[in-house]
Design a protein around this motif. Structure first.
Motif: not given
Length: 394
Positions: A48, A120, A304, A294, A300-301, A290-291, A52
């Motif tokens: 992850s 996470n 948020s 993600k 990655a979600t 983030h958008d 990003w």
């Protein structure tokens, strides 16, 4: 190997969109090379972070390098002492060990740390081979069960030698007589041991790519149920793993979904003396971009603002002043947060001061600082006696 959650198509799209997106960090405050330390290459944290990082490089003037380091103690030293990594993905449980000097950390250099952003909320459970006779954690009480022991991580060792036996009502000494512990030098070796026939059960996270491989292997894998409503057993377990939260696993490999286990939160941490503007810029980018990132990985979600906000409500880890400044700007920092953060900073400072005093006394007496040295541990315990430990605010 990349995690099964990494979606190359979405990654490419996100990079393309990120180059013209509205989320930009304050580039002047960012290093030319951002080095992020993570657990090994087959963990969700590594995969992850790679997701990003690609977007981060596209949207800023900084390059990003991911350094997988399976040894938790070595990654800690690289962050706090060698300073050849800028930021580390670390579990809250591991950070508790690092700050309080538990087990192998007793003789390491004590360095205060701060949270920059939530990474996470990783689910964990006990995994067995698909053809195993073990179905629930209570089945482990049979004599001679081979339990994988991740020697590379003090918290993982504590889980299998203290927390899990305590859940079953066994003392650590009784566990030593009941179980056969099988040392593993890496996370991957720890988990694979159950499908390779080296161990009967292992403590693993269902989001790791190695678990996807194991699930797809002949015979597959299963997970041992830990009843989330068994309050007495969980109370005993959490005495040894106070940063954990019992839960029904709802993401990761399909074989784990719906099974009782726990979550362990990972955060991105830096030394407390990390530059405020740097932490501010990272927090701002993590939030505003983030958008864009993600979709690069399932974990990655979990980066948020909503998930971070919920974590802040129960975290006992001090937040970096740069992140606090950004959260105040966007209205996500409360008076309650400020009070809890000051309390966490003061608690961490007390632990650091006490451990520094212990090392100084040991040095004066020419006693080798080693967790296996009874003379040193007597000094260590004298200086840290009575200090309140870190635990989740539930």
């Amino acid at each position: 190997m990349r995690s099964r959650f990494l979606q190359p198509a979405l990654l490419s799209l996100a990079v393309a969109l990120g180059s013209v997106g509205i989320a930009h960090a304050d580039s002047d405050a960012l290093p030319r090379l951002l080095v992020i330390g993570t657990p090994g290459t087959q963990t969700g944290s590594f995969a992850s972070t790679n997701g990003w990082a690609a977007i981060f490089q596209e949207q800023t003037d900084s390059a990003a390098r991911i350094v997988p380091e399976d040894s938790e103690t070595q990654r800690y030293k690289r962050l706090t002492d060698r300073r050849d990594i800028t930021m580390s993905s670390v579990s809250a449980a591991e950070m508790r060990f690092q700050i309080q000097g538990i087990d192998a950390y007793a003789a390491t250099k004590p360095v205060a740390q701060r949270l920059v952003w939530h990474h996470n909320d990783t689910p964990w459970g006990f995994v067995v081979s698909g053809d195993s006779d073990l179905n629930t954690i209570e089945d482990l009480e049979a004599d001679g069960i081979r339990v994988a022991q991740g020697a590379f991580s003090p918290p993982m060792t504590t889980t299998v030698r203290k927390a899990m036996p305590s859940y079953l009502g066994l003392s650590e000494s009784e566990a030593g007589e009941t179980f056969e512990y099988v040392p593993a030098s890496s996370y991957v070796e720890n988990c694979r041991s159950v499908v390779e026939g080296k161990a009967d059960v292992a403590w693993c996270s269902p989001i790791s790519s190695v678990l996807s491989e194991m699930e797809g292997a002949p015979g597959g894998i299963r997970w041992l149920e830990m009843d989330v409503d068994n309050k007495e057993s969980w109370a005993r377990f959490l005495e040894h793993s106070p940063m954990s939260i019992p839960t029904t696993i709802n993401f990761g490999v399909s074989s784990a979904k719906g099974v009782g286990g726990l979550t362990s939160n990972f955060v991105y941490a830096v030394p407390a003396d990390a530059d405020e503007d740097f932490a501010y810029a990272m927090a701002k980018w993590f939030h505003q971009a983030h958008d864009d990132y993600k979709g690069t990985h399932g974990l990655a979600t979990r980066m948020s603002m909503d998930v971070f906000r919920k974590f802040l409500d129960r975290s006992s880890i001090p937040v970096h002043e740069g992140t606090v400044r950004y959260l105040k700007e966007i209205g996500e920092w409360t008076e309650e947060d400020e009070a809890a953060n000051q309390e966490a900073i003061e608690k961490m400072d007390r632990w650091i001061s006490a451990r520094e005093a212990a090392l100084a006394e040991a040095r004066d007496q020419r006693i080798v600082p080693d967790p296996d040295n009874e003379e040193y541990m007597a000094i260590f315990n004298k200086h840290t006696e009575g200090l309140e430990g870190f635990s989740s605010r539930l």
